[in-house]
Design an enzyme around this catalytic site. Structure first.
Site, mmCIF file in Angstrom:
data_model
loop_
_atom_site.group_PDB
_atom_site.id
_atom_site.type_symbol
_atom_site.label_atom_id
_atom_site.label_comp_id
_atom_site.label_asym_id
_atom_site.label_seq_id
_atom_site.Cartn_x
_atom_site.Cartn_y
_atom_site.Cartn_z
ATOM 1 N N ILE A 9 0.872 -1.585 -0.061
ATOM 2 C CA ILE A 9 -0.390 -0.033 -0.017
ATOM 3 C C ILE A 9 0.619 0.947 0.001
ATOM 4 O O ILE A 9 1.890 1.095 0.889
ATOM 5 C CB ILE A 9 -1.220 0.092 1.482
ATOM 6 C CG1 ILE A 9 -1.494 -1.648 1.118
ATOM 7 C CG2 ILE A 9 -1.887 1.374 1.296
ATOM 8 C CD1 ILE A 9 -2.451 -1.488 3.102
ATOM 9 N N THR A 34 3.972 1.679 2.505
ATOM 10 C CA THR A 34 5.366 3.366 2.249
ATOM 11 C C THR A 34 4.864 4.169 2.362
ATOM 12 O O THR A 34 3.764 5.091 2.828
ATOM 13 C CB THR A 34 5.796 3.631 0.971
ATOM 14 O OG1 THR A 34 4.246 3.866 -0.157
ATOM 15 C CG2 THR A 34 5.629 2.103 -0.209
ATOM 16 N N ASN A 82 -2.823 4.274 -3.909
ATOM 17 C CA ASN A 82 -3.462 5.825 -3.120
ATOM 18 C C ASN A 82 -2.362 6.518 -2.875
ATOM 19 O O ASN A 82 -3.074 7.715 -3.116
ATOM 20 C CB ASN A 82 -3.567 4.506 -1.598
ATOM 21 C CG ASN A 82 -4.395 5.568 -0.010
ATOM 22 O OD1 ASN A 82 -5.501 5.346 -0.299
ATOM 23 N ND2 ASN A 82 -3.055 5.866 0.550
ATOM 24 N N TYR A 147 -5.705 17.633 -11.196
ATOM 25 C CA TYR A 147 -6.043 16.882 -10.623
ATOM 26 C C TYR A 147 -7.262 15.622 -11.569
ATOM 27 O O TYR A 147 -7.206 13.845 -11.016
ATOM 28 C CB TYR A 147 -6.951 16.933 -9.501
ATOM 29 C CG TYR A 147 -6.825 15.433 -8.418
ATOM 30 C CD1 TYR A 147 -6.325 14.767 -7.124
ATOM 31 C CD2 TYR A 147 -8.567 15.775 -7.687
ATOM 32 C CE1 TYR A 147 -6.172 14.158 -6.824
ATOM 33 C CE2 TYR A 147 -9.152 14.037 -7.155
ATOM 34 C CZ TYR A 147 -7.918 14.116 -6.786
ATOM 35 O OH TYR A 147 -8.347 12.833 -5.580
ATOM 36 N N LYS A 151 -6.742 11.840 -12.308
ATOM 37 C CA LYS A 151 -7.702 9.800 -11.857
ATOM 38 C C LYS A 151 -8.174 10.077 -12.590
ATOM 39 O O LYS A 151 -8.115 8.339 -12.811
ATOM 40 C CB LYS A 151 -8.369 10.753 -10.604
ATOM 41 C CG LYS A 151 -7.671 11.304 -8.879
ATOM 42 C CD LYS A 151 -6.978 10.254 -9.573
ATOM 43 C CE LYS A 151 -6.587 10.838 -7.471
ATOM 44 N NZ LYS A 151 -5.238 9.445 -7.127
ATOM 45 N N THR A 182 -10.713 13.475 5.182
ATOM 46 C CA THR A 182 -9.135 12.798 6.106
ATOM 47 C C THR A 182 -8.143 14.547 5.581
ATOM 48 O O THR A 182 -9.115 15.138 5.446
ATOM 49 C CB THR A 182 -7.870 12.053 4.567
ATOM 50 O OG1 THR A 182 -8.114 12.983 3.298
ATOM 51 C CG2 THR A 182 -8.772 11.033 4.615
HETATM 52 N N1 LIG Z 1 -9.908 12.125 0.799
HETATM 53 C C1 LIG Z 1 -10.716 12.632 -0.377
HETATM 54 O O1 LIG Z 1 -11.894 13.590 -0.542
HETATM 55 C C2 LIG Z 1 -10.311 11.715 -1.422
HETATM 56 C C3 LIG Z 1 -11.443 11.857 -2.717
HETATM 57 C C4 LIG Z 1 -10.978 11.222 -4.083
HETATM 58 C C5 LIG Z 1 -9.918 10.968 -4.069
HETATM 59 N N2 LIG Z 1 -9.225 11.028 -2.863
HETATM 60 C C6 LIG Z 1 -8.056 9.785 -3.044
HETATM 61 O O2 LIG Z 1 -6.973 8.878 -2.071
HETATM 62 C C7 LIG Z 1 -5.552 8.685 -1.742
HETATM 63 C C8 LIG Z 1 -5.316 8.916 -0.459
HETATM 64 O O3 LIG Z 1 -5.906 10.406 -0.194
HETATM 65 P P1 LIG Z 1 -5.897 10.892 1.857
HETATM 66 O O4 LIG Z 1 -7.595 11.120 1.360
HETATM 67 O O5 LIG Z 1 -5.411 10.430 2.250
HETATM 68 O O6 LIG Z 1 -5.759 12.127 1.687
HETATM 69 P P2 LIG Z 1 -4.101 12.665 2.381
HETATM 70 O O7 LIG Z 1 -4.797 12.624 3.974
HETATM 71 O O8 LIG Z 1 -3.817 14.149 2.094
HETATM 72 O O9 LIG Z 1 -3.407 11.795 3.003
HETATM 73 C C9 LIG Z 1 -2.081 11.431 1.140
HETATM 74 C C10 LIG Z 1 -1.558 10.325 1.564
HETATM 75 O O10 LIG Z 1 -1.234 10.060 0.042
HETATM 76 C C11 LIG Z 1 0.695 10.621 0.536
HETATM 77 N N3 LIG Z 1 1.382 10.934 -0.640
HETATM 78 C C12 LIG Z 1 1.339 11.973 -1.221
HETATM 79 N N4 LIG Z 1 1.860 12.880 -2.277
HETATM 80 C C13 LIG Z 1 3.168 11.915 -1.879
HETATM 81 C C14 LIG Z 1 3.977 11.806 -2.497
HETATM 82 N N5 LIG Z 1 4.509 12.864 -3.639
HETATM 83 N N6 LIG Z 1 4.768 10.589 -1.943
HETATM 84 C C15 LIG Z 1 4.564 10.095 -1.538
HETATM 85 N N7 LIG Z 1 3.493 10.025 -0.755
HETATM 86 C C16 LIG Z 1 2.850 11.223 -0.751
HETATM 87 C C17 LIG Z 1 0.762 11.090 1.966
HETATM 88 O O11 LIG Z 1 2.123 11.085 2.816
HETATM 89 P P3 LIG Z 1 2.467 12.513 3.678
HETATM 90 O O12 LIG Z 1 2.475 12.070 5.045
HETATM 91 O O13 LIG Z 1 4.134 12.535 3.574
HETATM 92 O O14 LIG Z 1 1.865 13.312 2.953
HETATM 93 C C18 LIG Z 1 -0.045 9.794 2.139
HETATM 94 O O15 LIG Z 1 0.065 8.980 3.083
HETATM 95 C C19 LIG Z 1 -5.430 9.809 -2.726
HETATM 96 O O16 LIG Z 1 -5.039 9.151 -3.883
HETATM 97 C C20 LIG Z 1 -6.710 10.425 -2.867
HETATM 98 O O17 LIG Z 1 -6.338 11.446 -4.313
HETATM 99 C C21 LIG Z 1 -9.163 10.923 -1.573
#
Ligand SMILES: NC(=O)c1ccc[n+]([C@@H]2O[C@H](COP(=O)([O-])OP(=O)(O)OC[C@H]3O[C@@H](n4cnc5c(N)ncnc54)[C@H](OP(=O)(O)O)[C@@H]3O)[C@@H](O)[C@H]2O)c1
Length: 281
Positions: A9, A34, A82, A147, A151, A182
Site C-alpha cells: 500500500i 510506504t 493509494n 487532478y 484520476k 481525511t
Molecule cells: N479524501 C478525499 O476526499 C478523496 C477523494 C477522492 C479520492 N481520494 C484519493 O484517495 C487517496 C488517499 O488520499 P487521502 O484522502 O488519504 O489524503 P491524505 O490524507 O492527504 O493522504 C495522502 C497520502 O498520500 C501520501 N503522498 C502524497 N504525495 C506523496 C508523494 N509525492 N510521495 C509519497 N507519498 C505521498 C501522503 O504522504 P505524506 O503524509 O508524506 O504527505 C499521505 O500518506 C489519494 O489518491 C486521493 O487522491 C481522496
C-alpha cells in the site's frame, strides 16, 4: 474470514492508506506500506508490518521499492496505489512544473509501480491491483481540472489493465471515492496553482470556497472506505470500478445521465462522419 493476505500500500502515513493498513493488520494480514520517510507510527497488531521509504515523484525509486516489497513479504496479494494529492486553482494558472509533478505522483508513479509488479504478479498467477482514483475522474469540477484529469487517466488505465490481466487470473479495480474525511483538502496535503487569474473565473472561485468549507466535513469515513476495499478484495468477482460514498454515487449517476442526454441530442451529427457505404445517398 479469508486466509491472511499480503498487501503493498502506498501512502500509509495518514488518511485512507493508513486506515486500510490498520484494517488489514487487524485481520492478521501482512502489510508492506510506504511513507516518504520510511517510518510510520502504526502498530502491527496481530499482523506483520514493513515500512519502506517511497517518494512517488522519484521515478528512480520505484523498481527497488517494489523488489524489496516482494522480497519482504514473499509475495503480494493486493497492490494498492493509494498515495496522491490534488492541485487547486484555475487551469490557466497551473504551471508546467505543477502539472508535471501532479502527473508524476498521481499517474506515472502508480503506472511504474504496476509495471514493476506485473512480472511478479504474473509469476504468482494471482493478485489484485487496486488504484485509488476519485469521483472527480468521472465528474470533474472547476478548480480541480489537473487532478481530475490524473484520476480519469488512472480510471482508463485500470479498465484497460483489467482486460489485459483478467485472462491471467489477476484482477484490477479503480476505486473512486467521493469526499473522504481525511487531510486531503487541508493545507498539509493540497498544492495550489501559482498563477493569479482566479478572479477572472467565478466557477473556480466558487469551487475553491466549496473545497475550503467541505475540508474536514466530508461525508466519507476512511475506515468504512477501507472496509469496502477489503470487501472487493475478498469478492469472488470483484468490480473493475467501485464508487465509494453516496456523494460519489449521486455525482457519477448524474454525469452518466448528462452524457447520455448529450449523446442522444447530437447522435445524428455523430453518425454522419462514417464513410458512406456504396448505395448510401
Ligand atoms: N479524501 C478525499 O476526499 C478523496 C477523494 C477522492 C479520492 N481520494 C484519493 O484517495 C487517496 C488517499 O488520499 P487521502 O484522502 O488519504 O489524503 P491524505 O490524507 O492527504 O493522504 C495522502 C497520502 O498520500 C501520501 N503522498 C502524497 N504525495 C506523496 C508523494 N509525492 N510521495 C509519497 N507519498 C505521498 C501522503 O504522504 P505524506 O503524509 O508524506 O504527505 C499521505 O500518506 C489519494 O489518491 C486521493 O487522491 C481522496
Amino acid at each position: 474470514m479469508t486466509a491472511p493476505r499480503t498487501w503493498l500500500i502506498t501512502g500509509v502515513s495518514r488518511g485512507l492508506g493508513r486506515a486500510l493498513a490498520e484494517a488489514a493488520l487487524a485481520r492478521g494480514d501482512t502489510v508492506v506500506g510506504t511513507t516518504r520517510s520510511g517510518t510510520a507510527d502504526l502498530a502491527p497488531g496481530s499482523g506483520i508490518l514493513h515500512i519502506l521509504p517511497f517518494e512517488l515523484a522519484d521515478a528512480g525509486a520505484v523498481a527497488s521499492m517494489v523488489a524489496r516489497a516482494f522480497s519482504l513479504a514473499g509475495h503480494i496479494d493486493v497492490l494498492v496505489n493509494n498515495a496522491g494529492y490534488t492541485l487547486l486553482g484555475a487551469l490557466e494558472d497551473a504551471s508546467d512544473a505543477e502539472v508535471e509533478r501532479l502527473f508524476s505522483v498521481n499517474v506515472f508513479a502508480p503506472l511504474r509501480v504496476i509495471r514493476a509488479a506485473l512480472p511478479r504478479l504474473r509469476a504468482q498467477g494471482r493478485g489484485h491491483i487496486v488504484n485509488i482514483t476519485s469521483v472527480q475522474g468521472r465528474d470533474p469540477s472547476a478548480g480541480v481540472g489537473v487532478y481530475a484529469a490524473s484520476k480519469s487517466a488512472m480510471d482508463a488505465l485500470t479498465q484497460a489493465l483489467a482486460l489485459e490481466i483478467e485472462p491471467l487470473g489477476l484482477r484490477a479495480t479503480a476505486v473512486a471515492p467521493g469526499g473522504l474525511r481525511t487531510e486531503f483538502l487541508s493545507d498539509r496535503s493540497v498544492d495550489r496553482s501559482s498563477g493569479s487569474s482566479v478572479a477572472a473565473y467565478p466557477s473556480v472561485g466558487a469551487a475553491l470556497d466549496r473545497f475550503r468549507t467541505v475540508s474536514g466535513q466530508q461525508a466519507g469515513d476512511p475506515h468504512r472506505a477501507a472496509a469496502a476495499i477489503i470487501a472487493i478484495v475478498d469478492a469472488k468477482e470483484p468490480p473493475r470500478r467501485l464508487l465509494l460514498g453516496s456523494d460519489a454515487i449521486d455525482r457519477a449517476r448524474r454525469s452518466v445521465e448528462d452524457a447520455e442526454a448529450e449523446r442522444a441530442r447530437w447522435e445524428t451529427l455523430s453518425r454522419s462522419t462514417d464513410v458512406p457505404e456504396a448505395g448510401d445517398a
